[in-house]
Design a protein around this motif. Structure first.
Motif, PDB file in Angstrom:
ATOM      1  N   PHE A  18       0.828  -1.204   0.000  1.00 39.73           N
ATOM      2  CA  PHE A  18       0.000   0.000   0.000  1.00 39.73           C
ATOM      3  C   PHE A  18       0.867   1.260   0.000  1.00 39.73           C
ATOM      4  O   PHE A  18       0.627   2.177  -0.787  1.00 39.73           O
ATOM      5  N   ASP A  19       1.854   1.314   0.881  1.00 44.03           N
ATOM      6  CA  ASP A  19       2.734   2.487   0.953  1.00 44.03           C
ATOM      7  C   ASP A  19       3.473   2.701  -0.370  1.00 44.03           C
ATOM      8  O   ASP A  19       3.596   3.832  -0.837  1.00 44.03           O
ATOM      9  N   PHE A  20       3.954   1.639  -0.981  1.00 44.25           N
ATOM     10  CA  PHE A  20       4.651   1.727  -2.265  1.00 44.25           C
ATOM     11  C   PHE A  20       3.719   2.288  -3.330  1.00 44.25           C
ATOM     12  O   PHE A  20       4.083   3.209  -4.071  1.00 44.25           O
ATOM     13  N   LEU A  21       2.515   1.757  -3.417  1.00 39.05           N
ATOM     14  CA  LEU A  21       1.566   2.169  -4.454  1.00 39.05           C
ATOM     15  C   LEU A  21       0.896   3.506  -4.164  1.00 39.05           C
ATOM     16  O   LEU A  21       0.222   4.064  -5.034  1.00 39.05           O
ATOM     17  N   SER A  22       1.091   4.042  -2.976  1.00 40.66           N
ATOM     18  CA  SER A  22       0.498   5.329  -2.609  1.00 40.66           C
ATOM     19  C   SER A  22       1.335   6.524  -3.026  1.00 40.66           C
ATOM     20  O   SER A  22       1.007   7.662  -2.708  1.00 40.66           O
ATOM     21  N   ASN A  23       2.437   6.271  -3.735  1.00 43.56           N
ATOM     22  CA  ASN A  23       3.321   7.340  -4.184  1.00 43.56           C
ATOM     23  C   ASN A  23       3.667   7.089  -5.651  1.00 43.56           C
ATOM     24  O   ASN A  23       4.352   6.122  -5.970  1.00 43.56           O
ATOM     25  N   ASN A  25       5.783   8.365  -7.501  1.00 41.31           N
ATOM     26  CA  ASN A  25       7.221   8.329  -7.785  1.00 41.31           C
ATOM     27  C   ASN A  25       7.729   6.892  -7.867  1.00 41.31           C
ATOM     28  O   ASN A  25       8.685   6.608  -8.588  1.00 41.31           O
ATOM     29  N   ASN A  26       7.089   5.963  -7.162  1.00 37.14           N
ATOM     30  CA  ASN A  26       7.503   4.562  -7.167  1.00 37.14           C
ATOM     31  C   ASN A  26       7.075   3.808  -8.427  1.00 37.14           C
ATOM     32  O   ASN A  26       7.635   2.767  -8.746  1.00 37.14           O
ATOM     33  N   TYR A  27       6.085   4.306  -9.126  1.00 41.46           N
ATOM     34  CA  TYR A  27       5.536   3.584 -10.271  1.00 41.46           C
ATOM     35  C   TYR A  27       6.529   3.458 -11.421  1.00 41.46           C
ATOM     36  O   TYR A  27       6.389   2.561 -12.251  1.00 41.46           O
ATOM     37  N   SER A  28       7.515   4.322 -11.462  1.00 45.13           N
ATOM     38  CA  SER A  28       8.515   4.213 -12.536  1.00 45.13           C
ATOM     39  C   SER A  28       9.228   2.864 -12.495  1.00 45.13           C
ATOM     40  O   SER A  28       9.650   2.350 -13.528  1.00 45.13           O
ATOM     41  N   CYS A  45       0.818  11.494 -11.975  1.00 42.16           N
ATOM     42  CA  CYS A  45       1.880  11.250 -12.947  1.00 42.16           C
ATOM     43  C   CYS A  45       1.319  11.369 -14.360  1.00 42.16           C
ATOM     44  O   CYS A  45       0.104  11.299 -14.573  1.00 42.16           O
ATOM     45  N   THR A  46       2.225  11.579 -15.307  1.00 41.98           N
ATOM     46  CA  THR A  46       1.880  11.561 -16.722  1.00 41.98           C
ATOM     47  C   THR A  46       2.978  10.805 -17.464  1.00 41.98           C
ATOM     48  O   THR A  46       4.131  10.774 -17.034  1.00 41.98           O
ATOM     49  N   PHE A  47       2.590  10.181 -18.582  1.00 42.91           N
ATOM     50  CA  PHE A  47       3.547   9.433 -19.386  1.00 42.91           C
ATOM     51  C   PHE A  47       2.940   9.132 -20.741  1.00 42.91           C
ATOM     52  O   PHE A  47       1.746   9.365 -20.967  1.00 42.91           O
ATOM     53  N   LEU A 127       4.669  -5.903  -9.775  1.00 46.03           N
ATOM     54  CA  LEU A 127       4.691  -5.687  -8.327  1.00 46.03           C
ATOM     55  C   LEU A 127       5.453  -6.775  -7.585  1.00 46.03           C
ATOM     56  O   LEU A 127       5.945  -6.553  -6.487  1.00 46.03           O
ATOM     57  N   SER A 128       5.582  -7.946  -8.178  1.00 49.14           N
ATOM     58  CA  SER A 128       6.309  -9.021  -7.506  1.00 49.14           C
ATOM     59  C   SER A 128       7.795  -8.688  -7.328  1.00 49.14           C
ATOM     60  O   SER A 128       8.491  -9.318  -6.546  1.00 49.14           O
TER      61      SER A 128
END
Length: 130
Positions: A18-23, A25-28, A45-47, A127-128
Motif C-alpha cells: 500500500f505504501d509503495f503504491l500510494s506514491n 514516484n515509485n511507479y517508474s 503522474c503523466t507518461f 509488483l512481484s
C-alpha cells in the motif's frame, strides 16, 4: 470497457505494498521500457505509452492496506478509474488485482482494449519485484 487483471502475489506485507503504491514516484519501477516522458510527483503522474497520447493518473481515494483508486488526470483520451485491490495472503505475502474501467468511444475501444489489457497485467505482475 472493463479490464480485470490476473492476481499477483508479492512477498511483502499489505502495508508495504500500500505504501509503495500510494506514491506515484515509485511507479517508474513498475513501468515497461516502452513508457516515455515519465513525470511524477507523489499524487499524480503523466507518461506516454507507444503511440498513445499522454496518459495521466491521480489518486481518487485510498483505504489503507486495502485499496487504491486512481482516476484520469490532465488530458486523456477518455475518463477512467483503476482500482487496485490489496489483500493479505499471510504475514509475509500480499495479493493484488487491478480493475480498469473506462469509457472510450467504440472505435477507440477496438484500438486500446488489447494493449491496455496487456499493460495492466504486466504492471500488476511487476509488483512481484518490489
Amino acid at each position: 470497457m472493463k479490464i480485470t487483471t490476473t492476481t499477483a502475489i508479492i512477498s511483502q506485507s499489505p502495508q508495504y505494498v500500500f505504501d509503495f503504491l500510494s506514491n506515484f514516484n515509485n511507479y517508474s519501477e513498475l513501468m515497461p521500457p516502452e513508457i516515455t516522458d515519465w513525470k511524477a510527483i507523489a499524487e499524480h503522474c503523466t507518461f506516454k505509452k507507444d503511440t498513445f497520447v499522454n496518459i495521466g493518473m491521480q489518486f481518487q481515494s485510498k483505504i489503507p492496506n486495502n485499496q487504491i483508486i486512481i482516476c484520469d488526470y490532465a488530458k486523456n483520451a477518455f475518463p477512467y478509474t483503476l482500482t487496485i485491490n490489496i489483500n493479505e495472503v499471510d504475514a509475509t505475502n500480499t495479493s493484488t488485482q487491478m480493475i480498469f474501467e473506462g469509457e472510450p468511444n467504440v472505435f477507440l475501444k477496438l484500438v486500446v482494449e488489447k494493449p491496455l489489457t496487456l499493460f495492466f497485467n504486466n504492471l500488476n505482475q511487476s509488483l512481484s519485484r518490489i
